[in-house]
Design an enzyme around this catalytic site. Structure first.
Site, PDB file in Angstrom:
ATOM      1  CE  LYS A  10       1.577   3.766   2.958  1.00  0.00           C
ATOM      2  NZ  LYS A  10       2.313   3.154   1.875  1.00  0.00           N
ATOM      3  CG  ASP A 202       4.040   2.739   4.933  1.00  0.00           C
ATOM      4  OD1 ASP A 202       3.451   3.834   5.018  1.00  0.00           O
ATOM      5  OD2 ASP A 202       4.697   2.395   3.937  1.00  0.00           O
TER       6      ASP A 202
END
Length: 379
Positions: A10, A202
């Site tokens: 990410k 995350d």
């Protein structure tokens, strides 16, 4: 039986650090993955193979424990439908198992990840023998969510192995919403072992994919209505996420009013960015990119005021600015990775020149499409 799972890395487009203090953050999946292969022996073979083995292919490392030893040390809770935090006592017990593996000194940073592996595995699958193979396209410790992708991919494989209807299809497929929610909760508990007090952003974007807006534990999935491409520069400067998060908290204690204003400004940036990305109005992509560029500049300035930038990050920002490109750090800062917006009109020549100059500093560069699929499994 073999189950495969993958989970994306990410980037945080806006809101890192401030999200821990109640601000909104916007994160997106990138098309770089961590892969987990879970191999379970057949029932007849399991009696002759009573070991749990972890193979980290990219690092050419292998760790192995007898099931009997795991049972001696780790308490077992069969209630896997309600993820709970790993207790301090259990973590100390698991640390003994990790120490017994004699990890090379230069790889000692893997200890928390191996502890997380042992805890997630035994919590979800109990004390059954298996071989687990990990490979990744994500650089470790660089702000691209490598630990979360590991936790999400591992948990996906473990949960998928327990699904009774293992329909063998072609290629990758997503888990259903119930299992996605379950794996995300487990992955978050794994992240706690690695990072102490993670925001949860995350693991959430790795599990669900695409883009999300995240604030105080509340997740809103975003539907992007514009393409986004980023040049990601890995400075290769390692950093301690836990220490950086603590540093911002300490600065907030010393200067509560000033830092509150900083966090409020970040919150506004994230919300405006989310609105631009989702907008269906007639504003041109070029105009939207110009707005995103300005928001990235402001966000980077605020991150510097939090004390989480680094000379290597400043070098990337100066270098890309020479080529009229805008950059900001992503993730914890203190090194790690830097995002550079690649507008749709930018020429390949400009990007190539910027990359050449960045690589001359010893940095690693790659381009990524932003937004994409989350956790997926394959039988």
């Amino acid at each position: 039986m073999e189950v495969k799972a993958r989970a994306p890395g990410k980037i945080i487009l806006a809101g890192e650090h401030a999200v821990v203090h109640g601000s909104t953050a916007v994160a997106a999946a990138i098309d770089l993955y961590t892969y987990v292969t879970l191999r379970l022996p057949l029932q007849s073979a399991a009696e002759n193979n009573d070991r749990l083995t972890l193979q980290l292919k990219d690092l050419s490392l292998e760790f192995s424990w007898s099931v009997a030893r795991l049972k001696e040390v780790i308490p077992f809770d069969s209630n896997t439908s309600t993820p709970a935090s790993c207790s301090g006592d259990t973590l100390k017990s698991i640390a003994v198992l990790v120490e017994e593996q004699n990890i090379p000194e230069e790889k000692i940073w893997l200890s928390s990840g191996i502890s997380t592996f042992l805890w997630l595995y035994t919590s979800i699958r109990g004390f059954s023998p298996a071989t687990v193979i990990i490979t990744t396209e994500l650089p470790y410790g660089s702000g691209l969510g490598s630990s979360a992708a590991f936790c999400v991919a591992l948990t996906s494989a473990l949960i998928a192995s327990s699904i009774s209807d293992k329909t063998r299809g072609e290629g990758w497929c997503s888990l259903d919403e119930t299992n996605l929610e379950l794996l995300n909760k487990w992955a978050f508990e794994g992240e706690k072992i690695i990072h102490g007090k993670p925001s949860g952003i995350d693991n959430t974007v790795s599990a669900y994919g695409n883009m999300i807006k995240f604030c105080s534990g509340e997740i809103t999935r975003l539907q992007s209505n514009m393409p986004l491409r980023m040049l990601i520069t890995n400075t290769k400067v390692g950093r301690n996420t836990k220490a950086l998060v603590s540093g911002v908290s300490e600065r907030t204690v010393r200067h509560p009013d000033a830092m509150k204003s900083v966090f409020n400004a970040v919150d506004s940036i994230s919300k405006e960015l989310a609105a631009i990305i989702q907008s269906k109005d007639e504003v041109s992509v070029t105009e939207k990119e110009e707005s995103i560029k300005e928001l990235m500049e402001i966000n980077q300035g605020l991150l510097q005021s939090m004390g989480v930038s680094h000379s290597s990050i400043d070098t990337v920002i100066r270098t890309t600015l020479k080529h009229k490109l805008t950059s900001k750090l992503t993730g914890a800062g203190g090194g790690g990775c830097v995002l550079t917006l690649l507008p749709t009109v930018v020429s390949g020549t400009v990007v190539d020149k910027a990359v050449e100059e960045l690589e001359s500093y010893g940095f690693q560069c790659f381009t990524a499409s932003i937004g994409g699929n989350g956790a997926e499994i394959c039988f």
